[in-house]
Design a protein around this motif. Structure first.
Motif, PDB file in Angstrom:
ATOM      1  N   VAL A 268      53.004  43.692  27.870  1.00 46.69           N
ATOM      2  CA  VAL A 268      52.338  43.209  29.091  1.00 46.69           C
ATOM      3  C   VAL A 268      51.544  44.353  29.685  1.00 46.69           C
ATOM      4  CG1 VAL A 268      52.675  42.286  31.412  1.00 46.69           C
ATOM      5  CG2 VAL A 268      54.241  41.649  29.598  1.00 46.69           C
ATOM      6  N   ILE A 269      50.294  44.075  30.056  1.00 51.74           N
ATOM      7  CA  ILE A 269      49.494  45.078  30.767  1.00 51.74           C
ATOM      8  C   ILE A 269      49.087  44.473  32.107  1.00 51.74           C
ATOM      9  CG2 ILE A 269      47.413  46.497  30.725  1.00 51.74           C
ATOM     10  CD1 ILE A 269      47.566  46.617  27.748  1.00 51.74           C
ATOM     11  N   ASN A 270      49.512  45.132  33.177  1.00 50.51           N
ATOM     12  CA  ASN A 270      49.235  44.630  34.522  1.00 50.51           C
ATOM     13  C   ASN A 270      47.936  45.242  35.045  1.00 50.51           C
ATOM     14  OD1 ASN A 270      51.745  43.007  35.138  1.00 50.51           O
ATOM     15  ND2 ASN A 270      52.651  44.942  34.480  1.00 50.51           N
ATOM     16  N   ILE A 271      47.072  44.369  35.537  1.00 51.95           N
ATOM     17  CA  ILE A 271      45.734  44.843  35.923  1.00 51.95           C
ATOM     18  C   ILE A 271      45.286  44.234  37.258  1.00 51.95           C
ATOM     19  CG2 ILE A 271      44.857  45.343  33.622  1.00 51.95           C
ATOM     20  CD1 ILE A 271      43.596  42.548  33.590  1.00 51.95           C
ATOM     21  N   CYS A 272      44.223  44.823  37.797  1.00 52.09           N
ATOM     22  CA  CYS A 272      43.634  44.349  39.056  1.00 52.09           C
ATOM     23  C   CYS A 272      42.124  44.535  38.977  1.00 52.09           C
ATOM     24  CB  CYS A 272      44.198  45.172  40.201  1.00 52.09           C
ATOM     25  SG  CYS A 272      43.328  44.929  41.759  1.00 52.09           S
ATOM     26  N   ASP A 273      41.393  43.553  39.522  1.00 50.16           N
ATOM     27  CA  ASP A 273      39.926  43.652  39.461  1.00 50.16           C
ATOM     28  C   ASP A 273      39.319  44.439  40.619  1.00 50.16           C
ATOM     29  OD1 ASP A 273      40.102  42.032  41.667  1.00 50.16           O
ATOM     30  OD2 ASP A 273      39.151  40.293  40.755  1.00 50.16           O
ATOM     31  N   MET A 274      40.176  44.845  41.547  1.00 53.17           N
ATOM     32  CA  MET A 274      39.668  45.495  42.761  1.00 53.17           C
ATOM     33  C   MET A 274      38.818  46.744  42.471  1.00 53.17           C
ATOM     34  SD  MET A 274      39.831  44.823  45.855  1.00 53.17           S
ATOM     35  CE  MET A 274      38.850  45.679  47.052  1.00 53.17           C
ATOM     36  N   PRO A 275      39.314  47.676  41.620  1.00 54.06           N
ATOM     37  CA  PRO A 275      38.481  48.850  41.345  1.00 54.06           C
ATOM     38  C   PRO A 275      37.142  48.480  40.705  1.00 54.06           C
ATOM     39  CG  PRO A 275      40.744  49.248  40.663  1.00 54.06           C
ATOM     40  CD  PRO A 275      40.645  47.783  40.996  1.00 54.06           C
ATOM     41  N   ILE A 276      37.134  47.421  39.890  1.00 58.27           N
ATOM     42  CA  ILE A 276      35.870  47.005  39.269  1.00 58.27           C
ATOM     43  C   ILE A 276      34.899  46.585  40.367  1.00 58.27           C
ATOM     44  CG2 ILE A 276      34.768  45.415  37.606  1.00 58.27           C
ATOM     45  CD1 ILE A 276      36.951  47.115  36.336  1.00 58.27           C
ATOM     46  N   GLY A 277      35.428  45.782  41.313  1.00 53.75           N
ATOM     47  CA  GLY A 277      34.597  45.341  42.437  1.00 53.75           C
ATOM     48  C   GLY A 277      34.082  46.532  43.230  1.00 53.75           C
ATOM     49  N   MET A 278      34.964  47.493  43.500  1.00 52.78           N
ATOM     50  CA  MET A 278      34.540  48.665  44.291  1.00 52.78           C
ATOM     51  C   MET A 278      33.514  49.488  43.516  1.00 52.78           C
ATOM     52  SD  MET A 278      37.859  49.965  46.417  1.00 52.78           S
ATOM     53  CE  MET A 278      38.763  50.497  45.010  1.00 52.78           C
ATOM     54  N   GLU A 279      33.724  49.604  42.194  1.00 53.59           N
ATOM     55  CA  GLU A 279      32.784  50.421  41.405  1.00 53.59           C
ATOM     56  C   GLU A 279      31.413  49.762  41.293  1.00 53.59           C
ATOM     57  OE1 GLU A 279      34.922  51.546  37.795  1.00 53.59           O
ATOM     58  OE2 GLU A 279      36.582  52.133  39.105  1.00 53.59           O
ATOM     59  N   HIS A 280      31.372  48.420  41.286  1.00 52.13           N
ATOM     60  CA  HIS A 280      30.064  47.750  41.349  1.00 52.13           C
ATOM     61  C   HIS A 280      29.354  48.153  42.638  1.00 52.13           C
ATOM     62  CE1 HIS A 280      29.612  45.069  37.952  1.00 52.13           C
ATOM     63  NE2 HIS A 280      30.876  44.703  38.047  1.00 52.13           N
ATOM     64  N   GLY A 281      30.111  48.115  43.747  1.00 51.76           N
ATOM     65  CA  GLY A 281      29.541  48.477  45.047  1.00 51.76           C
ATOM     66  C   GLY A 281      29.092  49.928  45.068  1.00 51.76           C
ATOM     67  N   ILE A 282      29.925  50.811  44.518  1.00 54.41           N
ATOM     68  CA  ILE A 282      29.587  52.242  44.501  1.00 54.41           C
ATOM     69  C   ILE A 282      28.323  52.476  43.665  1.00 54.41           C
ATOM     70  CG2 ILE A 282      30.364  54.489  43.611  1.00 54.41           C
ATOM     71  CD1 ILE A 282      33.264  53.569  44.426  1.00 54.41           C
ATOM     72  N   ALA A 283      28.257  51.813  42.498  1.00 54.27           N
ATOM     73  CA  ALA A 283      27.073  51.980  41.627  1.00 54.27           C
ATOM     74  C   ALA A 283      25.801  51.585  42.382  1.00 54.27           C
ATOM     75  CB  ALA A 283      27.229  51.154  40.350  1.00 54.27           C
ATOM     76  N   ASP A 284      25.855  50.490  43.134  1.00 56.15           N
ATOM     77  CA  ASP A 284      24.694  50.060  43.925  1.00 56.15           C
ATOM     78  C   ASP A 284      24.329  51.122  44.957  1.00 56.15           C
ATOM     79  OD1 ASP A 284      24.428  47.696  42.651  1.00 56.15           O
ATOM     80  OD2 ASP A 284      25.367  46.459  44.220  1.00 56.15           O
ATOM     81  N   ILE A 285      25.339  51.624  45.643  1.00 59.17           N
ATOM     82  CA  ILE A 285      25.075  52.589  46.719  1.00 59.17           C
ATOM     83  C   ILE A 285      24.456  53.872  46.164  1.00 59.17           C
ATOM     84  CG2 ILE A 285      26.183  54.087  48.454  1.00 59.17           C
ATOM     85  CD1 ILE A 285      28.245  51.743  48.848  1.00 59.17           C
TER      86      ILE A 285
END
Ligand SMILES: NC(=O)c1ccc[n+]([C@@H]2O[C@H](COP(=O)([O-])OP(=O)(O)OC[C@H]3O[C@@H](n4cnc5c(N)ncnc54)[C@H](O)[C@@H]3O)[C@@H](O)[C@H]2O)c1
Ligand SMILES: O=P(O)(O)OC[C@H]1O[C@H](O[C@H]2[C@H](O)[C@@H](O)[C@@H](O)O[C@@H]2CO)[C@H](O)[C@@H](O)[C@@H]1O
Ligand SMILES: [Mn+2]
Length: 443
Positions: free
Chosen positions: A166-183
């Protein structure tokens, strides 16, 4: 040629299922599929998306076998990946997780504070049940699990099924990194080299570099002091003013407290619980927004596809949530050795933190699983917060295993979001009554 794979989506009736199907279909060149199955323990709910998913798949590649089932054996036989996103108690219980704490002046949130603890007590049994089906019918299968609350679920899998795939994951950092890349003006989040450590929904970036090796963290922190994760004046003017906008903007107050790292936006619930409570409508919380918004939109788009017999003109879209899953499955199946943030047992990766804590850190993922990267020592502020929160999560899992009222009371008392043991006890009694269908009985 790459071997074609078989996947099951557990929690098939989820609002996220259609976007995951679309993402899978958009990535067949790197993750070729021969079979897609949906599995849910609520047939009526799964049926709201099942036919539309079948149509989407047939339109893209009619050779892919498709099954939607509530039979665990049919679901879990002959699968290489289980993409698990179950919500035990569904959205009506999320509503109670959010509204009960607000009655006591506490944060009412899906994964943080008392609501997250209540949700954790429901999720553990459902996730373990699905792991057991997987191990029985497809022992080689990997479960990519993003059923929340991910920290508590991850601790439960560590305690109860330590050897499971089992690998436990979260999409939150992906969402934040999309935002950071834009900024920072970088075209893809994948062009950022990041360092991050923490717990799920409770962490910090310590380095964000572009492809030339330039450290972007100081400039980003200066940006965040004014705009949080909003992309400057342009973002302020153009972005939808929904609750995620508020959360992303509020990150400026998180940077004010800790101005050397970039925080996960969920820290607002722990650092500013009083503000959050004051600015939450106790009669209309995020669960109501989701029921009236995403759930209604996804289910009506699916009904439309089913009625028309085709998906032309659909409003369904691939989401960032699904992006991570395809990357992770591809890494495991085809040994890409991609670096990704996952929730793993610390075992020394954060040097001055307990070995047995489940932490969210970068790992290299390949055919044999994941290898955590060393994140070194962490400072007192973050360490103190994390130690307190890890203790809460461990006490919840112990309470579930031992059916211990006392330990769950301690977990609630220890939460940064709860003011006293008295309030913790009132909360516990109310949450226990609301969850009696789902929690183990506590003594
Ligand atoms: N880790 C992350 O970053 C992340 C991101 C988004 C969503 N999520 C999580 O994904 C899950 C799904 O979210 P949603 O809003 O789509 O929920 P949802 O209520 O729309 O769907 C969840 C589905 O799970 C099913 N289910 C419940 N118990 C089950 C069991 N024991 N076996 C099989 N199916 C079961 C329900 O019947 C329901 O159809 C939630 O846990 C949510 O918190 C996690
Ligand atoms: O309130 P919800 O149900 O909309 O979202 C709860 C989930 O929020 C996080 O995922 C976010 C993501 O971080 C954000 O960028 C955006 O794209 O939406 C996602 C979900 O809608 C969080 O990581 C999840 O654990 C939560 O379940
Ligand atoms: Mn998450």
């Amino acid at each position: 040629m790459k071997n074609k794979l078989s996947v099951v989506i557990a929690g098939g009736g989820s609002t996220y299922t259609p976007e995951i199907i679309l993402m899978l279909l958009d990535n067949l060149d790197r993750l070729p599929l021969r079979k897609i199955k949906l599995y849910d323990n609520d047939e009526a709910r799964q049926n709201k998306v099942a036919k539309a998913c079948e149509i989407l798949i047939k339109e893209k590649d009619p050779t892919i076998e498709y099954v939607a089932t509530t039979d665990p054996e049919e679901a879990y036989t002959d699968v290489d990946f289980c993409l698990a996103h179950i919500r035990v108690g569904q959205l009506p219980m999320r509503e109670l997780d959010e509204k009960i704490p607000l009655k006591y002046g506490c944060v009412g949130q899906e994964t943080c504070g008392p609501g997250g603890i209540a949700y954790g007590m429901r999720s553990i049994g459902g996730v373990i049940e699905n792991i057991d089906y997987m191990e029985k019918y497809s022992p080689h299968c990997w479960m990519l699990n993003y059923s929340n609350p991910a920290s508590i679920v991850a601790e439960a899998t560590r305690r109860l099924r330590p050897n499971s795939r089992v690998i436990n994951i979260c999409d939150m950092p992906i969402g934040m990194e999309h935002g950071i890349a834009d900024i920072v003006g970088v075209s893809s989040r994948k062009d950022l080299d990041i360092r991050y450590y923490g717990l799920n929904h409770f962490g910090w970036y310590t380095s964000i570099k572009d492809q030339t090796g330039k450290e972007l963290l100081p400039a980003l922190i200066e940006h965040m002091k004014q705009y949080g994760f909003i992309n400057g004046e342009e973002g302020m003017a153009t972005e939808n003013k929904d609750s995620w906008f508020e959360t992303n903007l509020f990150a400026k107050h998180l940077v004010a407290v800790e101005p050397t790292t970039i925080p996960n936006t969920y820290l607002k619930y722990y650092l500013y619980p009083d503000y959050v409570v004051e600015h939450t409508d106790p009669n209309y919380t995020r669960a109501n927004e989701v029921i009236d918004g995403r759930e209604t939109e996804v289910f009506s788009a699916c009904a439309e596809i089913e009625k028309n017999g085709h998906s032309k003109g659909t409003s369904l879209e691939i989401g960032i949530h699904a992006e991570f899953i395809v990357d992770l499955a591809t890494a495991l199946a085809f040994n890409t050795q991609e670096r990704m943030l996952i929730i793993v047992e610390n075992k020394g990766a954060i040097k001055n933190f307990p070995d047995d804590a489940m932490v969210e850190i970068p790992c290299i993922v390949g055919k044999d699983g994941y290898e955590p990267l060393a994140m070194g020592e962490i400072p007192t502020f973050q360490k103190g917060l994390m130690e307190q929160q890890v203790a809460v999560e461990k006490l919840v899992v112990e309470a579930w295993i031992e059916q211990s009222y006392q330990k769950l009371w301690q977990a609630l008392t220890l939460s940064q979001t709860v003011p006293s043991a008295t309030v913790a006890k009132q909360l516990l009694d109310d949450l226990m009554e609301a969850n009696k269908q789902y929690w183990p009985e506590l003594y």
